[in-house]
Write a protein that holds these residues in place. Structure first.
Motif, short mmCIF file in Angstrom:
data_model
loop_
_atom_site.label_atom_id
_atom_site.label_comp_id
_atom_site.label_asym_id
_atom_site.label_seq_id
_atom_site.Cartn_x
_atom_site.Cartn_y
_atom_site.Cartn_z
N PRO A 78 -3.40 99.91 71.53
CA PRO A 78 -3.28 100.78 70.53
C PRO A 78 -3.60 102.34 70.97
CG PRO A 78 -4.08 99.03 69.46
CD PRO A 78 -4.10 98.81 71.08
N VAL A 79 -3.26 103.21 70.71
CA VAL A 79 -3.46 104.54 70.84
C VAL A 79 -4.97 104.81 70.44
CG1 VAL A 79 -3.03 107.02 70.59
CG2 VAL A 79 -1.33 105.44 71.10
N GLU A 80 -5.20 104.62 69.09
CA GLU A 80 -6.40 104.49 68.33
C GLU A 80 -7.50 104.09 69.30
OE1 GLU A 80 -3.49 104.42 64.98
OE2 GLU A 80 -3.75 103.24 66.99
N GLU A 81 -7.18 102.94 70.02
CA GLU A 81 -8.14 102.57 71.09
C GLU A 81 -8.43 103.28 72.32
OE1 GLU A 81 -7.83 98.34 71.83
OE2 GLU A 81 -7.40 97.86 69.85
N VAL A 82 -7.47 103.93 72.59
CA VAL A 82 -7.29 104.74 73.94
C VAL A 82 -7.86 106.04 73.69
CG1 VAL A 82 -6.14 105.73 75.80
CG2 VAL A 82 -5.51 103.48 74.90
N VAL A 88 -5.45 110.85 66.95
CA VAL A 88 -4.11 110.37 66.22
C VAL A 88 -4.01 111.10 64.97
CG1 VAL A 88 -3.21 108.37 65.21
CG2 VAL A 88 -4.42 108.07 67.22
N GLU A 89 -4.93 111.42 64.21
CA GLU A 89 -4.82 112.12 62.99
C GLU A 89 -4.45 113.70 63.31
OE1 GLU A 89 -7.53 113.61 59.08
OE2 GLU A 89 -8.40 111.91 60.44
N THR A 90 -5.00 114.24 64.38
CA THR A 90 -4.71 115.80 64.68
C THR A 90 -3.04 115.72 65.07
OG1 THR A 90 -6.97 116.07 65.41
CG2 THR A 90 -5.03 117.30 66.29
N LEU A 91 -2.72 114.67 65.86
CA LEU A 91 -1.26 114.68 66.37
C LEU A 91 -0.30 114.32 65.24
CD1 LEU A 91 -1.32 112.58 69.83
CD2 LEU A 91 -0.73 115.03 69.28
N PRO A 98 9.02 113.02 62.47
CA PRO A 98 8.42 111.57 62.55
C PRO A 98 8.11 111.14 64.08
CG PRO A 98 10.70 111.29 62.46
CD PRO A 98 10.47 112.63 62.40
N SER A 99 7.85 112.31 64.98
CA SER A 99 7.63 111.81 66.42
C SER A 99 6.45 110.88 66.61
CB SER A 99 7.56 113.26 67.15
OG SER A 99 8.68 113.84 67.26
N LEU A 100 5.27 111.11 65.85
CA LEU A 100 4.18 110.29 66.24
C LEU A 100 4.41 109.07 65.16
CD1 LEU A 100 1.41 109.46 67.19
CD2 LEU A 100 0.36 110.61 65.20
N ALA A 101 4.77 109.14 63.96
CA ALA A 101 4.91 108.03 62.87
C ALA A 101 5.72 107.01 63.44
CB ALA A 101 5.41 108.70 61.82
N SER A 102 6.81 107.34 64.30
CA SER A 102 7.89 106.42 64.72
C SER A 102 7.23 105.56 65.75
CB SER A 102 8.73 107.07 65.72
OG SER A 102 8.16 107.57 66.79
N TYR A 103 5.96 105.69 66.37
CA TYR A 103 5.32 104.60 67.08
C TYR A 103 4.21 103.73 66.45
CZ TYR A 103 7.46 107.52 70.75
OH TYR A 103 8.67 108.09 71.33
N ARG A 104 4.16 103.91 65.07
CA ARG A 104 3.17 103.21 64.24
C ARG A 104 3.77 101.89 63.78
NH1 ARG A 104 -1.48 103.61 61.34
NH2 ARG A 104 -1.85 102.52 59.54
N TYR A 105 3.15 100.99 63.87
CA TYR A 105 3.67 99.38 63.66
C TYR A 105 2.47 98.76 63.44
CZ TYR A 105 7.09 95.77 63.66
OH TYR A 105 7.64 94.66 63.32
N LEU A 273 -4.15 112.40 79.49
CA LEU A 273 -3.35 112.25 78.29
C LEU A 273 -3.42 113.30 77.41
CD1 LEU A 273 -3.25 108.27 78.23
CD2 LEU A 273 -1.52 109.59 79.05
N ALA A 274 -4.99 113.66 76.88
CA ALA A 274 -5.03 114.63 75.90
C ALA A 274 -4.41 115.95 76.42
CB ALA A 274 -6.59 114.69 75.54
N TRP A 275 -4.47 116.26 77.71
CA TRP A 275 -3.95 117.43 78.19
C TRP A 275 -2.27 117.40 77.93
CZ3 TRP A 275 -0.43 118.58 81.81
CH2 TRP A 275 -0.18 119.95 82.34
N LEU A 276 -1.91 116.43 78.08
CA LEU A 276 -0.25 116.45 77.89
C LEU A 276 0.07 116.29 76.61
CD1 LEU A 276 0.75 113.48 80.46
CD2 LEU A 276 1.39 115.69 80.83
N MET A 277 -0.66 116.13 75.70
CA MET A 277 -0.62 116.26 74.03
C MET A 277 -0.80 117.64 73.68
SD MET A 277 1.00 113.43 73.18
CE MET A 277 1.70 113.49 74.99
N GLY A 278 -1.70 118.49 74.49
CA GLY A 278 -2.51 119.67 73.95
C GLY A 278 -1.29 120.75 73.97
#
Length: 373
Positions: A78-82, A88-91, A98-105, A273-278
């Protein structure tokens, strides 16, 4: 330096690999990383079993319909563990639509939203002066100019779902794929557009359709095709997906970066990974390397939009309103079967009731009642 070498898999199109490979060469070494990115074709990206890929790769670029399968096989972290709950909240607030929400399951997120896309309208500016906005206008245009639906591979089912969303909104019935009346109406719209041009290009994936428009082939418009910013510099114009009574109807695409269970997560990897999302990567590095960012700030950046021919402003409303595909374990198998059945029915001019009944039967086989979709 960590001394750890990471192996990643992405898909074989400049939008899918160029920014990742450039970041692995220019950014990762300074962060103490070695990342080697392999590529597989679009068709493999859409359908290859995720558990198999997770046995061989540390980082996997995937699409949201794979998450239920991944959870069932416990092959991703899970992304939360990584990255931690705070990121995750910021993203969640920063990602477009729903780009982030689509990966929530199952209560967790299983990928970081690297790239955002949805089905949009693509057309040849020299052949279409003003793009249609409603499905009735698309059908009228098809009587005067060559219009093709995207029906190859999984895309007949994806096109169908986008039309349904424009008629009824994003929700689905409980433990069913589509309301029969809405499904019949969507099928009728697609049947009206399954003419000579659609039949001639029935094997064309979205890339092939966009390349046909870019090269000046005898094609005026594709009403629903996954948007690729790359083609905005090659003469293809884009607009929001067609509307119906419920508004814009489009099914989310895009990609996320997932971390497999075999991966050794280090501070260096998390920094990359944080840089790629920044903001720096999403508004600068990724667009500069033919990528299609996932942050809303990048889609709203006038400089990014101008550099890519207005692609982002022309399609941003579609991204914000995009709907999700089924994501349960078995969703990929269902998508494949439903798409084949829709394509067969449209090409053979079969009645809607028979085709939709077969699709509902396939949904029941591939979806356990009461589970998330």
């Amino acid at each position: 330096m960590s001394g750890i070498q990471y192996r990643g898999l992405t898909w074989d199109h400049p939008r899918g690999y160029r920014a990742l490979e450039a970041a692995a060469e220019a950014i990762a070494p300074a962060q103490g990383l070695t990342i080697a990115w392999d590529r597989h074709p679009l068709e493999g990206f859409e359908s290859h079993p995720i558990a198999d890929l997770a046995e061989r790769y540390d980082l996997i670029v995937l699409d949201h319909p794979h998450v239920g399968e991944a959870v069932a096989h416990d092959c991703l972290v899970p992304v939360e563990e990584v990255m931690g709950e705070a990121m995750v909240e910021t993203l969640g607030a920063a990602a477009i639509g729903p780009s982030l929400a689509s990966y929530r399951y199952a209560g967790r997120h299983w990928a970081l939203p690297l790239d955002a896309a949805s089905q949009v309208m693509a057309y040849a500016p020299g052949r279409v002066d003003t793009p249609p906005t409603m499905w009735a206008e698309v059908i009228d245009l098809a009587a005067r100019a060559p219009v093709a639906l995207s029906l190859s591979g999984p895309h007949s089912a994806l096109t169908f779902q986008s039309v349904v969303a424009s008629l009824h909104g994003a929700g689905r019935p409980d433990n069913a794929f589509v309301d029969p009346e809405i499904g019949a109406e969507a099928y009728a719209i697609m049947a009206a557009l399954t003419g000579e041009e659609t039949r001639a290009r029935v094997g064309h994936n979205p890339i092939a359709l966009l390349e046909a428009l870019a090269s000046g082939e005898d094609l005026a418009l594709v009403p629903l095709v996954y948007g690729y910013v790359n083609y905005a510099k090659q003469g293809v114009a884009f607009a929001d997906a067609p509307r119906g009574p419920a508004g814009i109807g489009s099914i989310l695409g895009g990609t996320g970066i997932a971390v497999s269970r075999r991966c050794k997560v280090t501070d260096e990897l998390c920094a990359h990974l944080a840089w790629l999302m920044g903001e720096e990567a999403q508004r600068g590095f990724i667009p500069a390397h033919e990528g299609q960012p996932a942050l809303r700030s990048a889609w709203a950046d006038p400089a990014v939009d101008a550099e890519w021919g207005g692609f982002y402003s022309a399609t941003r409303a579609t991204l914000e309103n995009a709907a999700l595909r089924p994501r349960h374990d078995g969703a990929i198998a269902f998508q494949t079967e439903a798409s084949a059945r829709l394509r067969e029915g449209l090409l053979n001019r079969e009645p809607a009731a028979r085709v939709l009944a077969d699709i509902e039967a396939a949904f029941a086989r591939h979806h356990q009642q009461g589970t998330e979709t």
